[in-house]
Design an enzyme around this catalytic site. Structure first.
Site, PDB file in Angstrom:
ATOM      1  N   CYS A   1       0.807  -1.218   0.000  1.00 39.99           N
ATOM      2  CA  CYS A   1       0.000   0.000   0.000  1.00 39.99           C
ATOM      3  C   CYS A   1       0.836   1.262   0.000  1.00 39.99           C
ATOM      4  CB  CYS A   1      -0.965   0.004   1.185  1.00 39.99           C
ATOM      5  SG  CYS A   1      -0.179   0.099   2.821  1.00 39.99           S
TER       6      CYS A   1
ATOM      7  N   HIS B   1      -1.718   1.268   7.264  1.00 38.23           N
ATOM      8  CA  HIS B   1      -2.209   1.249   5.883  1.00 38.23           C
ATOM      9  C   HIS B   1      -2.328   2.681   5.371  1.00 38.23           C
ATOM     10  CE1 HIS B   1      -4.206  -0.207   2.327  1.00 38.23           C
ATOM     11  NE2 HIS B   1      -5.312   0.448   2.581  1.00 38.23           N
TER      12      HIS B   1
ATOM     13  N   ASP C   1      -8.359   3.093  -3.332  1.00 33.57           N
ATOM     14  CA  ASP C   1      -7.350   2.263  -2.678  1.00 33.57           C
ATOM     15  C   ASP C   1      -6.961   1.103  -3.585  1.00 33.57           C
ATOM     16  OD1 ASP C   1      -5.738   0.862  -0.949  1.00 33.57           O
ATOM     17  OD2 ASP C   1      -7.122   0.952   0.742  1.00 33.57           O
TER      18      ASP C   1
END
Length: 278
Positions: A76, A114, A128
């Protein structure tokens, strides 16, 4: 706004070619969805650098070199950083958000594990491409439920400018993260990025993970176990050799795995640790 992090080597045309996307005509919601799906279909989520004891790149230039020039994927902190830079370059208003994946006590003990994005158009959207492939379209930041391929997804307001995202497969337990809609504290994100790449408690240190989403099909390689998930069901396969792992990397995840013999030994040792050798 998204941090450009001294992106002197960023090349929009090469990035769009890497993800198989046409040059956008305008920065609208439809284009944002097309870019999201294209990215997920061509760039895998993967933690191979962490598994090999390398520190994953943090700057846009270094991530660009790895993902675009090197044909790799990332996690991420890499993928959403790079994608956010692309969106900003195309004229979108992008904000980096701190999120807390719900994994036991991680929300309380390890906040900022995250990174996701907020994109503001006529409304605000959660974007995302770094959560492994369950979010294939911009999700309006408003309470609601929906279906995204094999996943049921839900967004809920938990107060104080914070929201929760959940994905569920069939009758399984929900899995997701909490996130704040205000710009992230970059110091918190960077500290957690470093810890997740080094500390023994990190799931990325403990387990090899690769994921890729194409349409309604979601592929996951976790250690030696390859999972194929669709709206009609799930199948798994246990890999038996480094050669088989390398072939899965090429044929499913469209990349050459670095140091595949080392990756295989780590995955095999971890499998034995968790499940035994019998």
């Amino acid at each position: 706004m998204v941090s450009e992090r001294q992106a002197t080597g960023f090349d929009r045309a090469r990035y769009l070619d890497r993800i198989g996307a046409a040059v956008p005509v305008c920065a609208d919601l439809a284009t944002l969805g097309e870019l999201t799906r294209a990215h997920l279909a061509h760039v895998p989520f993967e933690n191979l650098d962490v598994q090999l004891g390398r520190e994953p790149p943090a700057t846009v230039d270094a991530i660009f070199a790895k993902v675009v020039e090197g044909g790799r994927g990332g996690w991420c902190f890499e993928l959403n950083t790079l994608f956010g830079r692309l969106l900003a370059d195309l004229g979108y208003r992008v904000t980096r958000l701190k999120a807390d994946v719900r994994r036991g006590g991680d929300i309380a003990d390890r906040p900022g594990n995250h990174l996701c994005l907020r994109v503001d158009l006529d409304r605000s959207y959660l974007v995302d491409i770094g959560f492994g492939g369950s979010i294939t379209a911009p999700v309006e930041i408003a309470e609601g439920v929906g279906v995204d391929g094999p996943y049921a997804v839900q967004l809920a307001d938990i107060g104080g400018g914070c929201w929760t995202f959940d994905e569920t497969v069939g009758d399984g337990a929900p899995f997701g993260f909490d996130f704040a809609t205000e710009p992230a504290d970059e110091g918190v994100l960077d500290a957690m990025r470093l810890a997740l790449g080094r500390e023994d408690w990190s799931p990325f240190v403990q387990n090899l993970v690769m994921q890729l989403r194409r349409g309604d099909v979601h592929w996951t390689l976790r250690g030696r176990v390859l999972t194929h998930l669709t709206p009609t069901g799930k199948t798994t396969r246990l890999l038996g050799s480094a050669d088989e792992m390398a072939a899965v990397g090429r044929e499913i995840f469209a990349m050459e795995l670095p140091e595949v013999d080392r990756l295989w030994r780590r995955a095999a040792d971890r499998h034995d640790q968790l499940f035994g050798t019998g």
